[in-house]
Design a protein around this motif. Structure first.
Motif, PDB file in Angstrom:
ATOM      1  N   ILE A   3       0.935  -1.054   0.127  1.00  0.00           N
ATOM      2  CA  ILE A   3       0.053  -0.236  -0.143  1.00  0.00           C
ATOM      3  C   ILE A   3       1.073   1.152   0.098  1.00  0.00           C
ATOM      4  CG2 ILE A   3      -0.209   0.043   2.565  1.00  0.00           C
ATOM      5  CD1 ILE A   3      -3.243   0.802   1.732  1.00  0.00           C
ATOM      6  N   SER A   4       0.486   2.379  -0.470  1.00  0.00           N
ATOM      7  CA  SER A   4       1.269   3.620  -0.788  1.00  0.00           C
ATOM      8  C   SER A   4       0.516   4.421   0.511  1.00  0.00           C
ATOM      9  CB  SER A   4       1.046   4.058  -1.903  1.00  0.00           C
ATOM     10  OG  SER A   4      -0.207   4.823  -2.236  1.00  0.00           O
ATOM     11  N   ALA A   5       1.692   5.646   0.739  1.00  0.00           N
ATOM     12  CA  ALA A   5       1.261   6.694   1.675  1.00  0.00           C
ATOM     13  C   ALA A   5       0.329   7.195   1.118  1.00  0.00           C
ATOM     14  CB  ALA A   5       2.410   7.474   1.888  1.00  0.00           C
ATOM     15  N   GLU A   6      -0.036   7.558  -0.304  1.00  0.00           N
ATOM     16  CA  GLU A   6      -1.208   8.421  -0.644  1.00  0.00           C
ATOM     17  C   GLU A   6      -2.525   7.686  -0.666  1.00  0.00           C
ATOM     18  OE1 GLU A   6       1.873   7.422  -2.421  1.00  0.00           O
ATOM     19  OE2 GLU A   6       2.613   9.447  -2.315  1.00  0.00           O
ATOM     20  N   PRO A  17     -12.434  14.596   5.990  1.00  0.00           N
ATOM     21  CA  PRO A  17     -12.221  15.619   4.823  1.00  0.00           C
ATOM     22  C   PRO A  17     -11.293  16.852   5.199  1.00  0.00           C
ATOM     23  CG  PRO A  17     -14.524  15.489   5.189  1.00  0.00           C
ATOM     24  CD  PRO A  17     -13.873  14.539   6.288  1.00  0.00           C
ATOM     25  N   GLU A  18     -11.777  17.539   6.271  1.00  0.00           N
ATOM     26  CA  GLU A  18     -11.137  18.612   6.634  1.00  0.00           C
ATOM     27  C   GLU A  18      -9.762  18.662   7.517  1.00  0.00           C
ATOM     28  OE1 GLU A  18     -12.391  21.699   5.376  1.00  0.00           O
ATOM     29  OE2 GLU A  18     -13.863  20.242   4.612  1.00  0.00           O
ATOM     30  N   ALA A  19      -9.368  17.398   7.778  1.00  0.00           N
ATOM     31  CA  ALA A  19      -8.191  17.124   8.783  1.00  0.00           C
ATOM     32  C   ALA A  19      -6.673  17.746   8.060  1.00  0.00           C
ATOM     33  CB  ALA A  19      -8.137  15.737   9.081  1.00  0.00           C
ATOM     34  N   GLN A  20      -5.709  17.853   8.824  1.00  0.00           N
ATOM     35  CA  GLN A  20      -4.566  18.111   8.231  1.00  0.00           C
ATOM     36  C   GLN A  20      -3.894  16.565   8.661  1.00  0.00           C
ATOM     37  OE1 GLN A  20      -2.401  20.941  10.804  1.00  0.00           O
ATOM     38  NE2 GLN A  20      -4.418  22.055  10.770  1.00  0.00           N
ATOM     39  N   ILE A  21      -3.444  15.979   7.397  1.00  0.00           N
ATOM     40  CA  ILE A  21      -2.887  14.772   7.289  1.00  0.00           C
ATOM     41  C   ILE A  21      -1.595  14.678   6.818  1.00  0.00           C
ATOM     42  CG2 ILE A  21      -3.393  12.326   6.411  1.00  0.00           C
ATOM     43  CD1 ILE A  21      -6.521  12.972   6.304  1.00  0.00           C
ATOM     44  N   VAL A  22      -0.727  14.005   7.631  1.00  0.00           N
ATOM     45  CA  VAL A  22       0.611  13.803   6.860  1.00  0.00           C
ATOM     46  C   VAL A  22       1.004  12.341   7.025  1.00  0.00           C
ATOM     47  CG1 VAL A  22       3.148  14.186   7.260  1.00  0.00           C
ATOM     48  CG2 VAL A  22       1.343  15.936   7.670  1.00  0.00           C
ATOM     49  N   VAL A  23       1.166  11.546   5.896  1.00  0.00           N
ATOM     50  CA  VAL A  23       1.579  10.275   6.074  1.00  0.00           C
ATOM     51  C   VAL A  23       2.963  10.120   5.420  1.00  0.00           C
ATOM     52  CG1 VAL A  23       0.984   7.718   5.281  1.00  0.00           C
ATOM     53  CG2 VAL A  23      -0.959   9.407   5.763  1.00  0.00           C
ATOM     54  N   GLU A  24       3.916   9.440   6.031  1.00  0.00           N
ATOM     55  CA  GLU A  24       5.017   8.907   5.790  1.00  0.00           C
ATOM     56  C   GLU A  24       5.493   7.669   5.733  1.00  0.00           C
ATOM     57  OE1 GLU A  24       7.102  11.482   8.820  1.00  0.00           O
ATOM     58  OE2 GLU A  24       7.263  13.281   7.514  1.00  0.00           O
ATOM     59  N   GLY A  25       6.619   7.302   5.014  1.00  0.00           N
ATOM     60  CA  GLY A  25       6.953   5.932   4.776  1.00  0.00           C
ATOM     61  C   GLY A  25       6.771   5.335   3.514  1.00  0.00           C
ATOM     62  N   ASP A  26       7.788   4.674   2.950  1.00  0.00           N
ATOM     63  CA  ASP A  26       7.669   4.265   1.748  1.00  0.00           C
ATOM     64  C   ASP A  26       8.063   2.664   1.286  1.00  0.00           C
ATOM     65  OD1 ASP A  26      10.563   4.084   2.195  1.00  0.00           O
ATOM     66  OD2 ASP A  26      10.939   5.776   0.573  1.00  0.00           O
ATOM     67  N   ASP A  27       7.983   1.957   2.341  1.00  0.00           N
ATOM     68  CA  ASP A  27       8.251   0.458   2.052  1.00  0.00           C
ATOM     69  C   ASP A  27       7.224  -0.332   1.984  1.00  0.00           C
ATOM     70  OD1 ASP A  27       7.138   0.021   4.528  1.00  0.00           O
ATOM     71  OD2 ASP A  27       8.802  -0.899   5.567  1.00  0.00           O
ATOM     72  N   GLY A  28       5.787   0.422   1.865  1.00  0.00           N
ATOM     73  CA  GLY A  28       4.602  -0.660   1.214  1.00  0.00           C
ATOM     74  C   GLY A  28       3.859  -1.146   2.545  1.00  0.00           C
ATOM     75  N   ALA A  29       4.695  -1.056   3.821  1.00  0.00           N
ATOM     76  CA  ALA A  29       3.953  -1.879   4.762  1.00  0.00           C
ATOM     77  C   ALA A  29       4.177  -1.115   6.058  1.00  0.00           C
ATOM     78  CB  ALA A  29       4.806  -3.264   5.091  1.00  0.00           C
ATOM     79  N   GLY A  62      -5.389  -8.744  10.597  1.00  0.00           N
ATOM     80  CA  GLY A  62      -4.700  -9.961  10.406  1.00  0.00           C
ATOM     81  C   GLY A  62      -3.415  -9.890   9.575  1.00  0.00           C
ATOM     82  N   ALA A  63      -2.799 -10.941   9.585  1.00  0.00           N
ATOM     83  CA  ALA A  63      -1.585 -11.207   9.012  1.00  0.00           C
ATOM     84  C   ALA A  63      -1.499 -10.856   7.425  1.00  0.00           C
ATOM     85  CB  ALA A  63      -0.882 -12.715   9.280  1.00  0.00           C
ATOM     86  N   GLU A  64      -2.339 -11.117   6.986  1.00  0.00           N
ATOM     87  CA  GLU A  64      -2.610 -10.806   5.430  1.00  0.00           C
ATOM     88  C   GLU A  64      -2.833  -9.235   5.223  1.00  0.00           C
ATOM     89  OE1 GLU A  64      -1.519 -12.896   3.166  1.00  0.00           O
ATOM     90  OE2 GLU A  64      -0.957 -14.224   5.152  1.00  0.00           O
ATOM     91  N   GLY A  65      -3.104  -8.429   5.999  1.00  0.00           N
ATOM     92  CA  GLY A  65      -3.424  -7.139   5.799  1.00  0.00           C
ATOM     93  C   GLY A  65      -2.275  -6.368   5.013  1.00  0.00           C
ATOM     94  N   ALA A  69       2.092  -1.848   9.806  1.00  0.00           N
ATOM     95  CA  ALA A  69       2.416  -0.811  10.978  1.00  0.00           C
ATOM     96  C   ALA A  69       2.185   0.525  10.624  1.00  0.00           C
ATOM     97  CB  ALA A  69       3.788  -1.131  11.468  1.00  0.00           C
ATOM     98  N   LEU A  70       1.360   1.037  11.573  1.00  0.00           N
ATOM     99  CA  LEU A  70       0.897   2.468  11.219  1.00  0.00           C
ATOM    100  C   LEU A  70       1.364   3.113  12.600  1.00  0.00           C
ATOM    101  CD1 LEU A  70       0.070   4.961   9.627  1.00  0.00           C
ATOM    102  CD2 LEU A  70      -2.281   4.412  10.249  1.00  0.00           C
ATOM    103  N   ALA A  71       2.245   4.373  12.823  1.00  0.00           N
ATOM    104  CA  ALA A  71       2.618   4.767  14.075  1.00  0.00           C
ATOM    105  C   ALA A  71       1.564   6.009  13.761  1.00  0.00           C
ATOM    106  CB  ALA A  71       4.084   5.336  14.312  1.00  0.00           C
ATOM    107  N   LEU A  72       0.824   6.147  14.939  1.00  0.00           N
ATOM    108  CA  LEU A  72      -0.571   7.312  14.737  1.00  0.00           C
ATOM    109  C   LEU A  72      -0.385   8.242  15.697  1.00  0.00           C
ATOM    110  CD1 LEU A  72      -2.843   7.868  12.917  1.00  0.00           C
ATOM    111  CD2 LEU A  72      -4.288   6.242  14.162  1.00  0.00           C
TER     112      LEU A  72
END
Length: 77
Positions: A3-6, A17-29, A62-65, A69-72
């Protein structure tokens, strides 16, 4: 399938929809996300984070998700 950050941001933005959102990470998981939204006002951190995880629509289930990992970080403005 990775999955991508986008994609993560798009899922979160659909719920906040009105949130300030920043997602970082580029290893796909493994990612980190910061979500700042007015709807979090009056909620404790657990409630805030559960709302964001619900927006991910099972991508972490699950294991197949797709998202391993998401540090939130969440808060009201």
């Amino acid at each position: 399938m990775p999955i991508s950050a986008e994609e993560i941001e798009t899922l979160i933005r659909a719920r906040f929809p009105e949130a300030q959102i920043v997602v970082e990470g580029d290893d796909g998981a493994h990612f980190a996300a910061q979500v700042i939204d007015e709807s979090f006002r009056g909620m404790n951190r657990v409630q805030q984070q559960r709302a964001v995880y619900a927006a991910l629509k099972g991508k972490m289930d699950g294991a197949e998700g797709e998202l391993h990992a998401l540090a939130l970080t969440t808060r009201a403005p």
